[in-house]
Scaffold this motif. Structure first.
Motif, PDB file in Angstrom:
ATOM      1  N   ARG A 372     -47.920 -20.366  -7.845  1.00  0.00           N
ATOM      2  CA  ARG A 372     -47.519 -19.980  -9.201  1.00  0.00           C
ATOM      3  C   ARG A 372     -47.206 -21.190 -10.076  1.00  0.00           C
ATOM      4  NH1 ARG A 372     -45.016 -15.594  -6.396  1.00  0.00           N
ATOM      5  NH2 ARG A 372     -42.993 -16.666  -6.302  1.00  0.00           N
ATOM      6  N   SER A 373     -46.902 -22.319  -9.443  1.00  0.00           N
ATOM      7  CA  SER A 373     -46.568 -23.520 -10.220  1.00  0.00           C
ATOM      8  C   SER A 373     -47.757 -24.469 -10.382  1.00  0.00           C
ATOM      9  CB  SER A 373     -45.412 -24.273  -9.548  1.00  0.00           C
ATOM     10  OG  SER A 373     -45.815 -24.796  -8.283  1.00  0.00           O
ATOM     11  N   SER A 396     -41.428 -20.144 -18.339  1.00  0.00           N
ATOM     12  CA  SER A 396     -41.172 -18.848 -17.695  1.00  0.00           C
ATOM     13  C   SER A 396     -39.733 -18.436 -17.967  1.00  0.00           C
ATOM     14  CB  SER A 396     -41.415 -18.935 -16.186  1.00  0.00           C
ATOM     15  OG  SER A 396     -40.548 -19.881 -15.595  1.00  0.00           O
ATOM     16  N   GLY A 397     -39.493 -17.151 -17.905  1.00  0.00           N
ATOM     17  CA  GLY A 397     -38.156 -16.638 -18.114  1.00  0.00           C
ATOM     18  C   GLY A 397     -37.683 -16.771 -19.547  1.00  0.00           C
ATOM     19  N   ARG A 405     -36.403 -13.907 -24.971  1.00  0.00           N
ATOM     20  CA  ARG A 405     -37.515 -13.624 -24.060  1.00  0.00           C
ATOM     21  C   ARG A 405     -38.746 -13.239 -24.873  1.00  0.00           C
ATOM     22  NH1 ARG A 405     -36.646 -12.994 -18.657  1.00  0.00           N
ATOM     23  NH2 ARG A 405     -34.480 -13.150 -17.933  1.00  0.00           N
ATOM     24  N   GLY A 407     -41.486 -14.931 -25.132  1.00  0.00           N
ATOM     25  CA  GLY A 407     -42.723 -15.459 -24.573  1.00  0.00           C
ATOM     26  C   GLY A 407     -43.018 -16.863 -25.074  1.00  0.00           C
ATOM     27  N   TYR A 408     -44.096 -17.435 -24.547  1.00  0.00           N
ATOM     28  CA  TYR A 408     -44.421 -18.834 -24.839  1.00  0.00           C
ATOM     29  C   TYR A 408     -45.885 -18.976 -25.238  1.00  0.00           C
ATOM     30  CZ  TYR A 408     -40.075 -19.773 -22.301  1.00  0.00           C
ATOM     31  OH  TYR A 408     -38.765 -19.786 -21.888  1.00  0.00           O
ATOM     32  N   ARG A 410     -48.719 -21.383 -24.644  1.00  0.00           N
ATOM     33  CA  ARG A 410     -48.933 -22.395 -23.616  1.00  0.00           C
ATOM     34  C   ARG A 410     -49.866 -23.510 -24.085  1.00  0.00           C
ATOM     35  NH1 ARG A 410     -47.469 -20.229 -18.260  1.00  0.00           N
ATOM     36  NH2 ARG A 410     -46.434 -18.242 -18.668  1.00  0.00           N
TER      37      ARG A 410
END
Length: 524
Positions: A372-373, A396-397, A405, A407-408, A410
């Motif tokens: 996942r990383s 994340s988180g 929360r 979202g991001y 990327r």
């Protein structure tokens, strides 16, 4: 076969890169340890560090080839990876390599191994792929052969990698190619499950296999050599039924040592000086499947306009390629070494004289958790909070700044930064999962690094009067992450130093090697 350059679609090398580890062991170090040195014509060899293998060296070469061509992984639709020393015997390494360099998930990937001819086999397949479907191909060859400690194969063994961007058009056209194979069982081989390469050591037999296959492949070229050693018939026409002749400026020929390539100069139709022009074996050693690719990349970097490349693989077979370049091929090479090893240090880097990891302790990270990383460890993927705009790594988180929360968005960090804090991890200080590699590599630096979010700060800006890094004093946006140091002694990392990221082995657990970014002193 018909010359590719005369077909409807020409195939060319658009850019090239090459890499060799910084460590070197000299012939004198072997003589001091064994009383003899059995690798004729080799003065020193490149030695992979404890955190390097064929995959990480291939990554280094690939990123340089893409950078030289002002490209990135998204410009590539086909990947070929060649090595005789994969870090695992079963497992698709092209999936990892493709992700490391940023290839699209649906890009075609192929692996080539089993023979030192694998590098040119990958290049051959890339030509076919480009001719059939267009687009760009990335060919990567990396190798680090090993032999038994006191034999010629090990004394000559080096390490290195080369990569080529192959396209339908480019400054280095592959104008002809040919292959030849004949059964010579018992020449250089590695048995299943073995780590070291072996051979029967029947010198005349080995030389016959090398000469026949190299000569046979070159004879198959429709473009023959017009060099001093080329054969001609009574009317002065080129031999072997060749339609045209050329005088090669450089010849990259498979080099298991520093003497054998010159023994087949006449069979290849070139002079020994032409071979020496492209030779890398004298300073890097036997590079296995990367031998011809690295020499070819070196010849392109030197601006040679007509190059013959001939590989050889035990079994035995050979590939021959004729390249016409315009003298201005984008290349980025990192082949210099500046860190000599004693023989004992050489054995330690190889892991021959180290103990296993201590029992108990360590922080276990499962493979699914590690996976996942991967976007962060391979591609430095960060995220910008959609609520407040703060950068998080990993993304994340909840946002660490505003707690939202939302979202991001990327994006990838550029891979440069500034050391904020650093310490040295000495023997016995590493967690158990790192201990085995530390036993090979020695002390290492563990740092907190402020990775640049934008294009970086002026490397000449040392910070304020208190020594605070520039990135923390001028408002430049950064994100702080922990990182291990590589390619330098721990003392080479100090607060305020500029660093860049690369990918290396982190540790191996449950038989699965974890790869991820480390930092090294910035090169620019």
């Amino acid at each position: 076969m018909a010359a590719p350059g005369t077909a409807d679609t020409s195939i060319a090398i658009e850019a090239a890169g090459a890499y060799a580890p910084r460590f070197r062991i000299t012939a004198d170090a072997f003589r001091e340890a064994w009383g003899q040195f059995q690798a004729a014509g080799v003065s020193e060899t490149a030695v992979p560090a404890a955190d390097e293998d064929a995959l990480t060296m291939g990554y280094e070469a690939a990123t340089r080839a893409l950078g030289a061509g002002d490209l990135d992984g998204t410009d590539v639709s086909w990947l070929g990876f060649a090595t005789t020393t994969p870090p695992i015997e079963e497992g698709d390494l092209t999936a990892r390599l493709g992700t490391m360099v940023g290839l699209p998930d649906d890009a075609t990937r192929q692996f080539f191994g089993g023979s030192t001819r694998a590098g040119t086999r990958a290049l051959w397949a890339a030509m076919d792929a480009v001719a059939a479907g267009g687009g760009r191909a990335l060919v990567v060859a990396a190798d680090a052969p090993q032999g038994e400690p006191d034999d010629a194969i090990d004394h000559a063994a080096g390490a290195g990698a080369a990569a080529f961007v192959v396209a339908a058009d480019g400054p280095a056209a592959i104008v002809d190619r040919a292959e030849y194979a004949a059964p010579y069982p018992g020449t250089r081989f590695r048995e299943r499950g073995a780590e070291t390469t072996d051979g029967l050591g029947v010198t005349t037999y080995d030389r016959q296999a090398f000469r026949e296959t190299v000569g046979g492949a070159v004879d198959g070229l429709e473009i023959a050599s017009g060099g001093d050693d080329a054969a001609a018939d009574a009317d002065g026409d080129a031999a072997s039924g060749a339609e045209t002749a050329t005088t090669y400026a450089a010849a990259a020929i498979q080099a298991p040592d520093g003497k054998l390539p010159y023994r087949v100069a006449d069979a290849a139709g070139v002079s020994t000086d032409t071979i020496q022009t492209a030779a890398t074996v004298h300073d890097l050693g036997d590079l296995g499947a990367a031998s011809v690719p690295v020499s070819l990349a070196s010849a392109l970097a030197d601006g040679h306009e007509s190059i013959l490349a001939v590989s050889h693989g035990s079994g035995a077979g050979a590939d021959a390629l004729a390249i016409d370049a315009d003298g201005d091929v984008p290349t980025e090479l990192a082949l210099a070494g500046d860190d000599p090893l004693s023989y004992a240090e050489y054995l330690r880097q190889r892991g021959v004289v180290t103990s296993g990891p201590p029992s108990g302790g360590g922080a276990y990270v499962s493979v699914p958790t590690w996976r996942r990383s991967i976007p962060q460890r391979y591609r430095l993927e960060a995220g910008r909070c959609r609520e407040c705009g703060a950068v998080s790594f990993p993304p994340s988180g909840a946002c660490r700044d505003c707690g939202a929360r939302a979202g991001y968005d990327r994006f990838e960090l550029p891979g440069t930064g500034t050391v904020e804090a650093v310490t040295t991890i000495s023997q016995g200080g590493a967690p158990p999962e790192f201990a085995e590699e530390q036993a090979r590599s020695g002390d290492y630096a563990a740092a907190i690094v402020a990775l640049d979010v934008g294009d970086g700060v002026d490397p000449g800006d040392g910070g304020d009067a208190n020594g605070t890094p520039a990135s923390a004093t001028d408002g430049f946006e950064t994100v702080s992450v922990p990182a291990m140091g590589t390619e330098a002694e721990p003392g080479a990392f100090t607060v305020g130093d500029r660093v860049e990221t690369t990918i290396r082995r982190i540790y191996t657990q449950e038989g699965v090697t974890r790869y991820g970014f480390k930092v090294r002193p910035a090169t620019e």
